[in-house]
Design a protein around this motif. Structure first.
Motif, short mmCIF file in Angstrom:
data_model
loop_
_atom_site.label_atom_id
_atom_site.label_comp_id
_atom_site.label_asym_id
_atom_site.label_seq_id
_atom_site.Cartn_x
_atom_site.Cartn_y
_atom_site.Cartn_z
N ASN A 37 0.80 -1.22 0.00
CA ASN A 37 0.00 0.00 0.00
C ASN A 37 0.84 1.28 0.00
O ASN A 37 0.31 2.37 0.16
CB ASN A 37 -0.99 0.00 1.17
CG ASN A 37 -0.33 -0.44 2.46
OD1 ASN A 37 0.84 -0.79 2.46
ND2 ASN A 37 -1.07 -0.40 3.54
N LEU A 38 2.15 1.13 -0.22
CA LEU A 38 3.01 2.32 -0.34
C LEU A 38 3.37 2.56 -1.80
O LEU A 38 3.48 1.62 -2.58
CB LEU A 38 4.31 2.11 0.45
CG LEU A 38 4.24 2.14 1.97
CD1 LEU A 38 5.65 2.06 2.54
CD2 LEU A 38 3.57 3.41 2.46
N LEU A 39 3.57 3.83 -2.12
CA LEU A 39 4.07 4.16 -3.45
C LEU A 39 5.52 3.68 -3.57
O LEU A 39 6.25 3.61 -2.58
CB LEU A 39 4.04 5.68 -3.66
CG LEU A 39 2.66 6.28 -3.89
CD1 LEU A 39 2.77 7.80 -3.95
CD2 LEU A 39 2.05 5.74 -5.17
N ASP A 40 5.94 3.37 -4.80
CA ASP A 40 7.31 2.95 -5.04
C ASP A 40 7.90 3.85 -6.14
O ASP A 40 7.79 3.55 -7.32
CB ASP A 40 7.33 1.48 -5.46
CG ASP A 40 8.73 1.00 -5.79
OD1 ASP A 40 9.70 1.73 -5.49
OD2 ASP A 40 8.86 -0.09 -6.36
N PRO A 41 8.48 4.99 -5.74
CA PRO A 41 8.95 5.96 -6.76
C PRO A 41 10.01 5.38 -7.69
O PRO A 41 10.04 5.72 -8.87
CB PRO A 41 9.54 7.11 -5.92
CG PRO A 41 9.32 6.78 -4.50
CD PRO A 41 8.75 5.41 -4.37
N GLN A 42 10.86 4.49 -7.15
CA GLN A 42 11.89 3.88 -8.00
C GLN A 42 11.23 3.02 -9.09
O GLN A 42 11.62 3.07 -10.26
CB GLN A 42 12.80 3.02 -7.11
CG GLN A 42 14.07 2.54 -7.81
CD GLN A 42 14.86 1.55 -6.95
OE1 GLN A 42 14.45 1.18 -5.85
NE2 GLN A 42 15.99 1.13 -7.46
N GLY A 43 10.22 2.25 -8.68
CA GLY A 43 9.50 1.44 -9.65
C GLY A 43 8.80 2.29 -10.69
O GLY A 43 8.80 1.97 -11.88
N LYS A 44 8.21 3.40 -10.24
CA LYS A 44 7.52 4.31 -11.17
C LYS A 44 8.51 4.89 -12.18
O LYS A 44 8.20 4.98 -13.38
CB LYS A 44 6.89 5.44 -10.35
CG LYS A 44 5.80 6.20 -11.09
CD LYS A 44 4.55 5.36 -11.27
CE LYS A 44 3.63 5.97 -12.33
NZ LYS A 44 2.63 5.00 -12.79
N ALA A 45 9.72 5.25 -11.71
CA ALA A 45 10.73 5.80 -12.62
C ALA A 45 11.13 4.77 -13.66
O ALA A 45 11.28 5.08 -14.85
CB ALA A 45 11.95 6.25 -11.82
N VAL A 46 11.28 3.51 -13.23
CA VAL A 46 11.64 2.45 -14.17
C VAL A 46 10.52 2.22 -15.16
O VAL A 46 10.75 2.02 -16.36
CB VAL A 46 12.00 1.15 -13.40
CG1 VAL A 46 12.05 -0.04 -14.33
CG2 VAL A 46 13.34 1.31 -12.70
N GLN A 47 9.27 2.27 -14.67
CA GLN A 47 8.14 2.09 -15.57
C GLN A 47 8.14 3.17 -16.65
O GLN A 47 7.93 2.89 -17.84
CB GLN A 47 6.83 2.12 -14.78
CG GLN A 47 5.63 1.69 -15.60
CD GLN A 47 4.32 1.90 -14.87
OE1 GLN A 47 4.30 2.15 -13.67
NE2 GLN A 47 3.23 1.81 -15.61
#
Lengths: 82, 82
Positions: B14-24
């Motif tokens: 339930n937490l955002l994952d900014p690193q994952g978002k950047a990779v996406q």
């Protein structure tokens, strides 16, 4: 269909892993001296929209080669979850 | 005996994952727009000297709780490999 693909990115086996070594020393300081080796990599989960399993794995493989892993220092493995 | 234990440390669901978002976003720029979600965690392999499987898993669990994962932001899963 939406596929859940896991990509494991690890440092190449014949390279030193300073981060792993630091964690091993930390565990030793905490009294966990039965841990003989530690290696640390990345675990990436991808949700991929694809027609079938083969297509999803092909997309994950392309992502691994183009962005997720640095082949000079790392290798990656792909696993389809559901 | 030496056991090979894998610990997967991932950001809480339930937490955002900014690193994952950047990779996406990076994958999207590379044309891989079928990847709908990316989450990135750590993959840690431990070599543990222990009397049996249960003891090895107990040591890995203690390592996870004491050092490997930050329970405020992460959860971890343990898997015995061989």
């Amino acid at each position: 269909m939406l596929y859940n693909v896991q990509v494991k990115v690890m440092p190449l086996k014949n390279l030193l892993d300073p981060q792993g070594k630091a964690v091993q020393n930390g565990l030793f300081s905490l009294g966990l001296n039965n841990v003989k080796d530690v290696r640390i990599g990345k675990h990436i989960t991808l949700q991929i929209e694809a027609a079938n399993e083969q297509a999803a794995i092909a997309i994950a493989d392309e992502a691994g080669k183009k962005l997720l892993a640095n082949p000079v220092m790392e290798y990656f493995e792909i696993e389809l979850v559901n």
